[in-house]
Every structure is written in structure tokens, then in C-alpha cells.
Design a protein around this motif. Structure first.
Motif, PDB file in Angstrom:
ATOM      1  N   CYS A 144       0.825  -1.205   0.000  1.00 42.47           N
ATOM      2  CA  CYS A 144       0.000   0.000   0.000  1.00 42.47           C
ATOM      3  C   CYS A 144       0.864   1.262   0.000  1.00 42.47           C
ATOM      4  O   CYS A 144       0.565   2.240  -0.710  1.00 42.47           O
ATOM      5  CB  CYS A 144      -0.921   0.019   1.220  1.00 42.47           C
ATOM      6  SG  CYS A 144      -2.247  -1.208   1.174  1.00 42.47           S
ATOM      7  N   LYS A 145       1.935   1.221   0.778  1.00 44.69           N
ATOM      8  CA  LYS A 145       2.767   2.416   0.937  1.00 44.69           C
ATOM      9  C   LYS A 145       3.652   2.668  -0.278  1.00 44.69           C
ATOM     10  O   LYS A 145       3.720   3.792  -0.797  1.00 44.69           O
ATOM     11  CB  LYS A 145       3.625   2.308   2.196  1.00 44.69           C
ATOM     12  CG  LYS A 145       4.439   3.570   2.498  1.00 44.69           C
ATOM     13  CD  LYS A 145       5.105   3.486   3.837  1.00 44.69           C
ATOM     14  CE  LYS A 145       5.892   4.763   4.138  1.00 44.69           C
ATOM     15  NZ  LYS A 145       4.995   5.947   4.244  1.00 44.69           N
ATOM     16  N   HIS A 146       4.336   1.627  -0.754  1.00 45.99           N
ATOM     17  CA  HIS A 146       5.304   1.823  -1.834  1.00 45.99           C
ATOM     18  C   HIS A 146       4.763   1.426  -3.206  1.00 45.99           C
ATOM     19  O   HIS A 146       5.316   1.839  -4.227  1.00 45.99           O
ATOM     20  CB  HIS A 146       6.582   1.048  -1.526  1.00 45.99           C
ATOM     21  CG  HIS A 146       7.293   1.554  -0.305  1.00 45.99           C
ATOM     22  ND1 HIS A 146       8.051   2.695  -0.307  1.00 45.99           N
ATOM     23  CD2 HIS A 146       7.325   1.071   0.977  1.00 45.99           C
ATOM     24  CE1 HIS A 146       8.544   2.903   0.908  1.00 45.99           C
ATOM     25  NE2 HIS A 146       8.115   1.936   1.702  1.00 45.99           N
ATOM     26  N   GLY A 147       3.700   0.617  -3.217  1.00 46.44           N
ATOM     27  CA  GLY A 147       3.091   0.254  -4.490  1.00 46.44           C
ATOM     28  C   GLY A 147       2.014   1.241  -4.915  1.00 46.44           C
ATOM     29  O   GLY A 147       1.954   1.660  -6.071  1.00 46.44           O
ATOM     30  N   TYR A 148       1.196   1.636  -3.946  1.00 44.27           N
ATOM     31  CA  TYR A 148       0.117   2.590  -4.235  1.00 44.27           C
ATOM     32  C   TYR A 148       0.501   4.025  -3.863  1.00 44.27           C
ATOM     33  O   TYR A 148      -0.257   4.950  -4.134  1.00 44.27           O
ATOM     34  CB  TYR A 148      -1.148   2.224  -3.454  1.00 44.27           C
ATOM     35  CG  TYR A 148      -1.670   0.835  -3.683  1.00 44.27           C
ATOM     36  CD1 TYR A 148      -1.365   0.110  -4.845  1.00 44.27           C
ATOM     37  CD2 TYR A 148      -2.487   0.220  -2.734  1.00 44.27           C
ATOM     38  CE1 TYR A 148      -1.858  -1.160  -5.034  1.00 44.27           C
ATOM     39  CE2 TYR A 148      -2.991  -1.055  -2.924  1.00 44.27           C
ATOM     40  CZ  TYR A 148      -2.663  -1.745  -4.078  1.00 44.27           C
ATOM     41  OH  TYR A 148      -3.158  -3.013  -4.261  1.00 44.27           O
ATOM     42  N   ASN A 149       1.675   4.178  -3.224  1.00 44.83           N
ATOM     43  CA  ASN A 149       2.126   5.499  -2.754  1.00 44.83           C
ATOM     44  C   ASN A 149       1.147   6.123  -1.752  1.00 44.83           C
ATOM     45  O   ASN A 149       0.910   7.334  -1.757  1.00 44.83           O
ATOM     46  CB  ASN A 149       2.353   6.457  -3.930  1.00 44.83           C
ATOM     47  CG  ASN A 149       3.520   6.030  -4.789  1.00 44.83           C
ATOM     48  OD1 ASN A 149       4.555   5.608  -4.263  1.00 44.83           O
ATOM     49  ND2 ASN A 149       3.367   6.111  -6.094  1.00 44.83           N
TER      50      ASN A 149
END
Length: 240
Positions: A106-111
Motif C-alpha cells: 500500500c505504501k510503496h506500491g500505491y504510494n
């Protein structure tokens, strides 16, 4: 005239010396979980020892039949209990690693921000931050200590050298609480650590004084242990 009990010896053998719900030792009798009129027999798994008060709760359905069935069962061997506990902890920890990996996506894939992830998952932002940081510190399963909990890894991930702290936990057999304490101490100044240890010493002295003042077997045991500890300390030569 019909009789409630077909096998008196079975009922007598199943009787405990305590109430299997609250632990009382007075006013005890055996209770058929499934009534004989409903097809229940005199086998041990259908008999439970109750005190008067707990028996009353059963009839008022404050205590369910499922609870009674669980309490009436003979406990498995202790080794099996320990094995079940360890397996449960492993499953819980594997679940936490899976949750942490989802947060990383969620944090690094979806920013997404920590706040948005927390809002979507019903968590606090700090919990998300800790989970993400832990996973990124130990992204590969081979980097994780199998015998240590997720909490160990989470505390280690708070440091500048997570792998070193994890290794120290293994070497010293630290609990997660002990690891956290050692990490906090490592960040203290010399003067702050001195005050911290002095506080622990004062607390220890207060507890020791309370036990010795009470007297009896606990006090005698503590005094003997203290004497042995002081002797061992005195026998260790001071380093220059």
C-alpha cells in the motif's frame, strides 16, 4: 422408579476435589452436561464437578453447554499443550508478517501515506509505521529469526543495526521486553543510564525489604538466594 445414575462408580471416579469452573472446594457434586433424560451417559466427558453457585449458573444458562464440555475434557499431555502454543505463536507471527507486507504494498506500491493506510485498515498511523519499518528491515524470510517473535523484530527494526540486535537477542535469550530495555539503555547518556539503574536498584531494595519484613518461607528463600548471589559476586575478581 427410574434412577438418574446408571453407573455410580463412574460418577464417583469422575468427581474432582474442586469446582471445575471457579475452583471452590466446598459444596461439590457431579453434574451431567447432557442430561440422562436427553441421552447423556456417565462417561467422564459428560460429567463435570460443580459447586452450588456454579451449578445454579448452569441451570440459569449463564454458563453454556459448550463451556461445560470444554472444561469437562481431560487435558492433553503438557508437551502437546506447549506444541500447540508454539504453533499458535508461529501462525500469529506469520500473520503479522503477511499484514506488514500488505502495508508495504500500500505504501510503496500505491504510494499511500501511513495515515491513509491506517484509515483504510482501521489502525493507528504509528502501528502502520512500525509494521512497514519492521518488514523493510527484514524483507526476506531468511533474515528473520525463527525462534523470535514479530515483536522482537519490531524492536530491532527501531535501531540503526536491526540484525545485530536480533543476534544479541538470540545469544542472550532475551524476551522482547528485555530486548526493548537493552535498546533503550543503549540510547541513554552515561548519567541517564546511572539514574536508570539506580531507580531499578531502589525498586529492588523496596521489594526485598517487603518480603523480608513478612518473614516465613519466602523470606528465608530470598535471604538464602541473596547470600549465594553476594558470595558469587565477591568471588569474581574485579577487572582493572
Amino acid at each position: 422408579m427410574s434412577h438418574r445414575t446408571v453407573d455410580p462408580s463412574a460418577v464417583s471416579a469422575a468427581r474432582k476435589t474442586f469446582c471445575q469452573i471457579c475452583g471452590r472446594t466446598q459444596g461439590l457434586h457431579n453434574h451431567h452436561i447432557i442430561y440422562r433424560s436427553h441421552g447423556g451417559g456417565d462417561d467422564p466427558n459428560n460429567l463435570i464437578t460443580l459447586c452450588f453457585e456454579c451449578h445454579d449458573k448452569v441451570h440459569r444458562r449463564v454458563i453454556s453447554i459448550d463451556q461445560l464440555k470444554l472444561l469437562a475434557k481431560e487435558p492433553p499431555p503438557f508437551d502437546a499443550v506447549v506444541q500447540a502454543y508454539c504453533e499458535g505463536r508461529e501462525q500469529e507471527d506469520s500473520g503479522k508478517w503477511l499484514q506488514a507486507s500488505a502495508m508495504v504494498i500500500c505504501k510503496h506500491g500505491y504510494n499511500w501515506s501511513n495515515r491513509r493506510i491506517a484509515s483504510e485498515l482501521g489502525l493507528s498511523s504509528s502501528a502502520v509505521r512500525d509494521m512497514v519499518r519492521t518488514f523493510l528491515a527484514f524483507p526476506e524470510e531468511s533474515m528473520r529469526a525463527k525462534d523470535l517473535s514479530f515483536t522482537h523484530h519490531r524492536y530491532a527494526a527501531m535501531t540503526d543495526d536491526p540484525e545485530w540486535w536480533l543476534e544479541q537477542s538470540i545469544i542472550n535469550s532475551w524476551s522482547s521486553r528485555q530486548l526493548h530495555e537493552q535498546i533503550k539503555r543503549s540510547k541513554m547518556s552515561r548519567e541517564a543510564e546511572k539514574d536508570y539503574l539506580l531507580g531499578k536498584a531502589e525498586k529492588a531494595l523496596r521489594l526485598v525489604s517487603e518480603v523480608l519484613a513478612e518473614g516465613g518461607e519466602p523470606a528465608n528463600w530470598l535471604q538464602n538466594e541473596l547470600e549465594k548471589l553476594l558470595f558469587q559476586t565477591a568471588a569474581v575478581p574485579l577487572t582493572a
